[in-house]
Design a protein around this motif. Structure first.
Motif, PDB file in Angstrom:
ATOM      1  N   ALA A 138      33.967  30.069  45.698  1.00 10.62           N
ATOM      2  CA  ALA A 138      33.800  30.705  44.396  1.00 10.62           C
ATOM      3  C   ALA A 138      35.158  31.084  43.817  1.00 10.62           C
ATOM      4  N   LEU A 139      35.293  30.881  42.512  1.00  6.30           N
ATOM      5  CA  LEU A 139      36.516  31.220  41.786  1.00  6.30           C
ATOM      6  C   LEU A 139      36.207  32.311  40.775  1.00  6.30           C
ATOM      7  N   LEU A 140      36.942  33.413  40.845  1.00  2.69           N
ATOM      8  CA  LEU A 140      36.872  34.455  39.827  1.00  2.69           C
ATOM      9  C   LEU A 140      38.001  34.221  38.837  1.00  2.69           C
ATOM     10  N   ALA A 141      37.647  34.015  37.573  1.00  2.00           N
ATOM     11  CA  ALA A 141      38.646  33.838  36.516  1.00  2.00           C
ATOM     12  C   ALA A 141      38.654  35.092  35.654  1.00  2.00           C
ATOM     13  N   LEU A 200      42.210  34.589  47.792  1.00  2.00           N
ATOM     14  CA  LEU A 200      42.060  35.983  48.192  1.00  2.00           C
ATOM     15  C   LEU A 200      41.711  36.108  49.667  1.00  2.00           C
ATOM     16  N   ASP A 201      41.298  35.007  50.279  1.00  2.00           N
ATOM     17  CA  ASP A 201      41.129  34.955  51.735  1.00  2.00           C
ATOM     18  C   ASP A 201      42.069  33.859  52.224  1.00  2.00           C
ATOM     19  N   GLN A 202      43.250  34.259  52.582  1.00  2.00           N
ATOM     20  CA  GLN A 202      44.384  33.361  52.754  1.00  2.00           C
ATOM     21  C   GLN A 202      44.096  32.119  53.578  1.00  2.00           C
ATOM     22  N   ASP A 203      43.249  32.229  54.572  1.00  2.53           N
ATOM     23  CA  ASP A 203      43.028  31.099  55.476  1.00  2.53           C
ATOM     24  C   ASP A 203      41.925  30.163  55.006  1.00  2.53           C
ATOM     25  N   ALA A 204      40.780  30.740  54.641  1.00  2.00           N
ATOM     26  CA  ALA A 204      39.615  29.903  54.332  1.00  2.00           C
ATOM     27  C   ALA A 204      39.697  29.250  52.960  1.00  2.00           C
ATOM     28  N   ARG A 205      40.358  29.897  52.018  1.00  2.00           N
ATOM     29  CA  ARG A 205      40.450  29.412  50.631  1.00  2.00           C
ATOM     30  C   ARG A 205      39.067  29.164  50.032  1.00  2.00           C
ATOM     31  N   GLU A 206      38.154  30.062  50.323  1.00  2.00           N
ATOM     32  CA  GLU A 206      36.817  30.006  49.738  1.00  2.00           C
ATOM     33  C   GLU A 206      36.675  31.011  48.599  1.00  2.00           C
ATOM     34  N   TRP A 207      37.500  32.039  48.613  1.00  2.00           N
ATOM     35  CA  TRP A 207      37.437  33.130  47.634  1.00  2.00           C
ATOM     36  C   TRP A 207      38.716  33.057  46.809  1.00  2.00           C
ATOM     37  N   LEU A 208      38.572  32.593  45.562  1.00  2.00           N
ATOM     38  CA  LEU A 208      39.728  32.237  44.754  1.00  2.00           C
ATOM     39  C   LEU A 208      39.821  33.091  43.497  1.00  2.00           C
ATOM     40  N   LEU A 209      41.035  33.195  42.964  1.00  2.00           N
ATOM     41  CA  LEU A 209      41.284  34.016  41.775  1.00  2.00           C
ATOM     42  C   LEU A 209      42.225  33.315  40.812  1.00  2.00           C
ATOM     43  N   LEU A 210      41.835  33.290  39.531  1.00  2.00           N
ATOM     44  CA  LEU A 210      42.762  32.974  38.452  1.00  2.00           C
ATOM     45  C   LEU A 210      43.107  34.314  37.813  1.00  2.00           C
ATOM     46  N   PRO A 211      44.308  34.848  38.063  1.00  2.00           N
ATOM     47  CA  PRO A 211      44.642  36.174  37.538  1.00  2.00           C
ATOM     48  C   PRO A 211      44.651  36.198  36.018  1.00  2.00           C
ATOM     49  N   GLY A 212      44.278  37.350  35.475  1.00  2.00           N
ATOM     50  CA  GLY A 212      44.258  37.511  34.020  1.00  2.00           C
ATOM     51  C   GLY A 212      45.633  37.809  33.459  1.00  2.00           C
ATOM     52  N   THR A 213      45.681  38.047  32.170  1.00  2.00           N
ATOM     53  CA  THR A 213      46.950  38.389  31.526  1.00  2.00           C
ATOM     54  C   THR A 213      47.426  39.746  32.027  1.00  2.00           C
ATOM     55  N   ARG A 214      48.705  39.942  32.040  1.00  2.00           N
ATOM     56  CA  ARG A 214      49.271  41.186  32.571  1.00  2.00           C
ATOM     57  C   ARG A 214      49.631  42.162  31.468  1.00  2.00           C
ATOM     58  N   ASP A 215      49.527  41.728  30.226  1.00  2.00           N
ATOM     59  CA  ASP A 215      49.841  42.579  29.080  1.00  2.00           C
ATOM     60  C   ASP A 215      48.807  42.294  28.007  1.00  2.00           C
ATOM     61  N   PRO A 216      48.018  43.294  27.588  1.00  4.60           N
ATOM     62  CA  PRO A 216      46.983  43.039  26.581  1.00  4.60           C
ATOM     63  C   PRO A 216      47.529  42.527  25.261  1.00  4.60           C
ATOM     64  N   ARG A 217      48.820  42.711  25.021  1.00  2.00           N
ATOM     65  CA  ARG A 217      49.416  42.183  23.788  1.00  2.00           C
ATOM     66  C   ARG A 217      49.470  40.657  23.785  1.00  2.00           C
ATOM     67  N   HIS A 218      49.306  40.061  24.970  1.00  2.00           N
ATOM     68  CA  HIS A 218      49.348  38.594  25.069  1.00  2.00           C
ATOM     69  C   HIS A 218      48.069  37.936  24.563  1.00  2.00           C
ATOM     70  N   VAL A 219      47.029  38.745  24.307  1.00  2.00           N
ATOM     71  CA  VAL A 219      45.759  38.153  23.891  1.00  2.00           C
ATOM     72  C   VAL A 219      45.908  37.358  22.600  1.00  2.00           C
ATOM     73  N   ALA A 220      46.847  37.747  21.749  1.00  3.48           N
ATOM     74  CA  ALA A 220      47.063  37.025  20.492  1.00  3.48           C
ATOM     75  C   ALA A 220      47.445  35.573  20.760  1.00  3.48           C
ATOM     76  N   GLN A 221      48.120  35.328  21.873  1.00  2.00           N
ATOM     77  CA  GLN A 221      48.522  33.972  22.216  1.00  2.00           C
ATOM     78  C   GLN A 221      47.360  33.136  22.746  1.00  2.00           C
ATOM     79  N   LEU A 222      46.247  33.808  23.071  1.00  3.11           N
ATOM     80  CA  LEU A 222      45.085  33.097  23.600  1.00  3.11           C
ATOM     81  C   LEU A 222      44.033  32.798  22.543  1.00  3.11           C
TER      82      LEU A 222
END
Length: 258
Positions: free
Chosen positions: A30-33, A81-103
């Motif tokens: 599973a991937l959490l985006a 997020l589970d370094q070995d199994a690679r079953e639990w995955l993450l696409l990290p979100g933006t780190r600054d809410p001001r970047h939303v304009a670029q999206l």
């Protein structure tokens, strides 16, 4: 494989915490985006800043596919997020809410790339956050297989959810099924909430479990009984209910809040 959009009407029902718990308990890859326009919180919360040296996340992914529209580019920005199994995955979100304009002009491309890259490979849970504002990524929800609103069973939450669900229904029509998940306890039953919200089904309930929630929201140390905690049992039920509802089956007894 399928794409599920998790959202809220506001009021902190815990979309990110629930999305993390559900993907942890998914029972498969599973991937959490993190697609909340207000920014991502998993790196600083659950991971406690331990992965600050990452090459980027949602914004960098959007910029990359704008210049090179290959869905496979997604995997350059996904972390395990589970370094070995690679079953639990993450696409990290933006780190600054001001970047939303670029999206704002990139959501269509993001939606197409995530669904294409995940097809046949991984189930995707989209953390869309609070919906209803001008920055809501409606294209992402419209590209998902199931949209799930999390809300507390309170009058205020129902009042906030109603116009947002009405707007969402007008946008996606019958293309995307929409369901509800109740968080914690309140003065109203699942049937009363469903009746007040256009008859949308309540497919699951997540218990109020602050100690376990803090593991996901703030990176607190998990107790030895963590996997049996109320939140984790609820997350496992919710994961099953999401899959069953999408498949056209009724959720199993015990999954649905009463």
């Amino acid at each position: 494989m399928a794409t599920y959009a998790l959202m809220s009407p506001g009021g902190s029902p815990g979309v990110t915490t629930t999305a993390l718990a559900v993907t942890y308990a998914w029972g498969g890859r599973a991937l959490l985006a993190e697609c909340d326009p207000k920014g991502g919180s998993v790196l600083q919360g659950f991971l406690g800043g331990r992965m600050e040296g990452l090459p980027g996340g949602l914004l960098e992914f959007a910029l990359a596919i704008a210049h090179h529209p290959d869905p496979a580019v997604l995997w350059k920005y996904v972390v395990s997020l589970d370094q070995d199994a690679r079953e639990w995955l993450l696409l990290p979100g933006t780190r600054d809410p001001r970047h939303v304009a670029q999206l704002e002009t990139a959501w269509d491309a993001i939606a197409a790339a995530i669904t294409s890259a995940g097809e046949g490979v991984v189930d995707v849970v989209l953390d869309v956050g609070q919906i209803g504002g001008p920055d809501t990524p409606m294209q992402l929800i419209a590209a998902s297989d199931l949209a799930l609103m999390l809300l507390r069973p309170s009058l205020r939450q129902v009042a906030d959810a109603r116009p947002r669900l009405d707007a969402l229904g007008r946008y996606v029509g019958a293309k995307v099924p929409v369901a509800l998940c109740l968080v914690g306890e309140g003065d109203y039953t699942a049937k009363e909430i469903s009746d007040a919200l256009f008859g949308l089904p309540v497919i699951a309930g997540i218990p109020h479990d602050p100690r376990s929630a803090a593991v996901f929201s703030d990176g607190k140390r998990a107790q030895r009984s963590f996997r049996r905690a109320p939140l984790m049992r609820g997350a496992s039920f919710l994961a099953d209910a999401m899959r069953q509802y999408l498949a056209g089956a009724q959720p199993a007894e015990g999954m649905v809040a009463r």
